[in-house]
Design a protein around this motif. Sequence first.
Motif, PDB file in Angstrom:
ATOM      1  N   LEU A 242      19.058  80.153   4.949  1.00  0.00           N
ATOM      2  CA  LEU A 242      17.872  80.448   4.478  1.00  0.00           C
ATOM      3  C   LEU A 242      17.922  80.540   2.343  1.00  0.00           C
ATOM      4  O   LEU A 242      17.165  79.363   2.016  1.00  0.00           O
ATOM      5  CB  LEU A 242      16.959  81.621   4.885  1.00  0.00           C
ATOM      6  CG  LEU A 242      15.449  81.761   4.195  1.00  0.00           C
ATOM      7  CD1 LEU A 242      14.335  80.653   4.374  1.00  0.00           C
ATOM      8  CD2 LEU A 242      15.048  82.986   4.105  1.00  0.00           C
TER       9      LEU A 242
ATOM     10  N   GLN B 249      18.165  77.197   0.839  1.00  0.00           N
ATOM     11  CA  GLN B 249      16.567  76.834   0.515  1.00  0.00           C
ATOM     12  C   GLN B 249      16.435  76.984  -1.160  1.00  0.00           C
ATOM     13  O   GLN B 249      15.603  77.734  -1.244  1.00  0.00           O
ATOM     14  CB  GLN B 249      15.701  76.422   1.599  1.00  0.00           C
ATOM     15  CG  GLN B 249      16.136  76.033   2.988  1.00  0.00           C
ATOM     16  CD  GLN B 249      15.410  76.635   4.212  1.00  0.00           C
ATOM     17  OE1 GLN B 249      14.457  77.202   3.749  1.00  0.00           O
ATOM     18  NE2 GLN B 249      16.083  76.308   5.319  1.00  0.00           N
TER      19      GLN B 249
ATOM     20  N   SER C  71      12.210  78.352  -0.883  1.00  0.00           N
ATOM     21  CA  SER C  71      12.322  79.639   0.192  1.00  0.00           C
ATOM     22  C   SER C  71      13.032  81.282  -1.299  1.00  0.00           C
ATOM     23  O   SER C  71      11.613  82.169  -0.145  1.00  0.00           O
ATOM     24  CB  SER C  71      12.980  79.855   1.183  1.00  0.00           C
ATOM     25  OG  SER C  71      12.937  78.723   2.396  1.00  0.00           O
TER      26      SER C  71
ATOM     27  N   TYR D   6       4.008  76.058   5.010  1.00  0.00           N
ATOM     28  CA  TYR D   6       6.061  76.613   4.532  1.00  0.00           C
ATOM     29  C   TYR D   6       6.184  77.789   5.385  1.00  0.00           C
ATOM     30  O   TYR D   6       7.547  77.213   6.268  1.00  0.00           O
ATOM     31  CB  TYR D   6       5.998  77.034   3.250  1.00  0.00           C
ATOM     32  CG  TYR D   6       7.097  77.823   3.079  1.00  0.00           C
ATOM     33  CD1 TYR D   6       7.783  77.155   3.228  1.00  0.00           C
ATOM     34  CD2 TYR D   6       7.201  78.867   3.275  1.00  0.00           C
ATOM     35  CE1 TYR D   6       9.455  78.126   3.586  1.00  0.00           C
ATOM     36  CE2 TYR D   6       8.637  79.834   3.679  1.00  0.00           C
ATOM     37  CZ  TYR D   6       9.902  79.087   3.103  1.00  0.00           C
ATOM     38  OH  TYR D   6      11.095  79.986   3.454  1.00  0.00           O
TER      39      TYR D   6
ATOM     40  N   ASN E 163       9.310  76.227   8.376  1.00  0.00           N
ATOM     41  CA  ASN E 163      10.337  77.585   8.800  1.00  0.00           C
ATOM     42  C   ASN E 163      10.615  78.243   9.775  1.00  0.00           C
ATOM     43  O   ASN E 163      11.813  78.079   9.964  1.00  0.00           O
ATOM     44  CB  ASN E 163      10.756  77.811   7.614  1.00  0.00           C
ATOM     45  CG  ASN E 163      11.810  77.065   6.134  1.00  0.00           C
ATOM     46  OD1 ASN E 163      12.133  76.176   6.059  1.00  0.00           O
ATOM     47  ND2 ASN E 163      12.186  77.976   5.204  1.00  0.00           N
TER      48      ASN E 163
ATOM     49  N   THR F 247      11.934  75.555  12.561  1.00  0.00           N
ATOM     50  CA  THR F 247      13.284  75.210  12.623  1.00  0.00           C
ATOM     51  C   THR F 247      13.973  76.143  12.785  1.00  0.00           C
ATOM     52  O   THR F 247      15.680  75.870  13.251  1.00  0.00           O
ATOM     53  CB  THR F 247      13.254  74.118  11.400  1.00  0.00           C
ATOM     54  OG1 THR F 247      11.861  73.262  10.990  1.00  0.00           O
ATOM     55  CG2 THR F 247      14.105  73.226  11.265  1.00  0.00           C
TER      56      THR F 247
ATOM     57  N   THR G 236      12.586  68.758  10.617  1.00  0.00           N
ATOM     58  CA  THR G 236      11.263  68.940  11.128  1.00  0.00           C
ATOM     59  C   THR G 236      11.019  67.576  11.051  1.00  0.00           C
ATOM     60  O   THR G 236      10.621  66.563  10.250  1.00  0.00           O
ATOM     61  CB  THR G 236      10.173  69.447   9.996  1.00  0.00           C
ATOM     62  OG1 THR G 236      11.395  71.034   9.749  1.00  0.00           O
ATOM     63  CG2 THR G 236       8.897  69.699  11.045  1.00  0.00           C
TER      64      THR G 236
END
Length: 147
Positions: free
Chosen positions: A13, A16, A19, A58, A62, A65, A78
Amino acid sequence: MSVADLATARRLLAAQPFSVLLGARLVTFGDGAATLELDIRDDLRQQNGFVHGGVLGYAADNALTFAAGAVVGSRLLTAGFTIDYLRPADGSVLRAHAQVVRAGRIRVACRCDLYSVDGGGEQTLCAVAQGTAITVGAAAEAGEQGI
């Protein structure tokens, strides 16, 4: 490669940039489920003062996934998702909890419940989503076939 634990998932995470920009954090991960949270800030709101629908999208994307990754590993994309907004999101935290519904070898179907959480910790369901993730190798094959 299988994502074995919460610490590894958190590192993914953190890799990203979007994110990181939103301040998202993975609070649970494993057994076909994942919970993503982010603090509700004024810059994430729309003109009426509620959390923008894109932020909820969003979070659903996330969380779905990551839940899939808890079952089939981290090499996922995705494939698609839908979201239904049930009520405006407000409060101090947005929480997206996703759970695998069915995991195949190539495609994993998941559902996600999104909650706004107030300062006292009370959750209000504000949206539901469902979607699928596809393994990276399968995604490349699908692209070669024009799907």
